[in-house]
Design a protein around this motif. Structure first.
Motif, PDB file in Angstrom:
ATOM      1  N   TRP A  74       0.847  -1.202   0.000  1.00  0.00           N
ATOM      2  CA  TRP A  74       0.000   0.000   0.000  1.00  0.00           C
ATOM      3  C   TRP A  74       0.880   1.248   0.000  1.00  0.00           C
ATOM      4  O   TRP A  74       0.628   2.195  -0.746  1.00  0.00           O
ATOM      5  CB  TRP A  74      -0.933   0.008   1.212  1.00  0.00           C
ATOM      6  N   LEU A 141      -4.237  -5.102  -4.598  1.00  0.00           N
ATOM      7  CA  LEU A 141      -3.962  -3.675  -4.405  1.00  0.00           C
ATOM      8  C   LEU A 141      -3.753  -2.962  -5.733  1.00  0.00           C
ATOM      9  O   LEU A 141      -3.972  -1.760  -5.838  1.00  0.00           O
ATOM     10  CB  LEU A 141      -2.743  -3.480  -3.502  1.00  0.00           C
ATOM     11  N   TRP A 148      -7.805   5.422  -3.029  1.00  0.00           N
ATOM     12  CA  TRP A 148      -7.506   4.724  -1.780  1.00  0.00           C
ATOM     13  C   TRP A 148      -6.051   4.894  -1.365  1.00  0.00           C
ATOM     14  O   TRP A 148      -5.683   4.542  -0.252  1.00  0.00           O
ATOM     15  CB  TRP A 148      -7.804   3.246  -1.909  1.00  0.00           C
ATOM     16  N   PHE A 149      -5.223   5.421  -2.252  1.00  0.00           N
ATOM     17  CA  PHE A 149      -3.792   5.504  -1.996  1.00  0.00           C
ATOM     18  C   PHE A 149      -3.297   6.944  -1.889  1.00  0.00           C
ATOM     19  O   PHE A 149      -2.105   7.178  -1.911  1.00  0.00           O
ATOM     20  CB  PHE A 149      -3.030   4.763  -3.101  1.00  0.00           C
TER      21      PHE A 149
END
Length: 173
Positions: A74, A141, A148-149
């Motif tokens: 992530w 991912l 989301w990142f």
């Protein structure tokens, strides 16, 4: 802009960039080195941890290993986008595969492909689950939305003088 900013001429983009984590502010080369280092660490530590609890049929080591590889991946995508995640995936999977190979004495850090009736199921399959699961976690991912990142800059702290004057102004009204 805040009145407490020591350099009021600093642009809004510069303020946001300075509030990002250290590794996000670096150039591409340094961000890549950080990604490589975290990928190797996540692959090696995950491989060392994946068998914890497997002999008792409580595979908490696999859970910890997946959390570790997921968090590291992530961060790699947040730091470098899809190319950063691709670099992380390649390096971490290479580290896992290197640890799956027999060592100089023939010992394995990632035993896979054995079957015995006296060995618990998790002990027999933890290696395969880690080997392929570490790849699957990172591929998941890869298909997640980019939002989301995003790493938002931290809010600028107010100094005590500005906070006191703001409180006094609020009480006067």
């Amino acid at each position: 802009m805040s009145t407490s900013d020591p350099n009021p001429m600093r642009s809004r983009d510069a303020m946001r960039r300075s509030d990002l984590p250290w590794s996000h502010r670096q150039n591409v080369f340094v961000r890549s080195l950080v990604t490589i280092a975290s990928a190797v660490a996540a692959g090696v530590l995950g491989t060392l941890a994946h068998r914890m609890g497997a002999s008792a049929n409580i595979p908490y080591g696999l859970v910890l290993a997946f959390v570790l590889i997921g968090a590291s991946a992530w961060c790699a995508r947040a730091r470098g986008g899809v190319p950063g995640l691709a670099l992380h995936l390649s390096v971490s999977y290479l580290a896992v595969w290197c640890m799956a190979m027999p060592g100089p004495g023939g010992d394995l850090m990632l035993p896979i492909g054995f079957h015995a009736t006296t060995i618990p199921w998790w002990s027999q399959h933890a290696g395969y689950i880690w080997l392929y699961g570490s790849l699957i976690v990172q591929l998941l991912l890869l298909i997640c939305p980019a939002r989301w990142f995003r790493v938002a800059p931290a809010a600028a702290p107010r100094n005590d003088a500005a906070a006191a004057s703001a409180d006094a102004a609020g009480k006067a009204i």
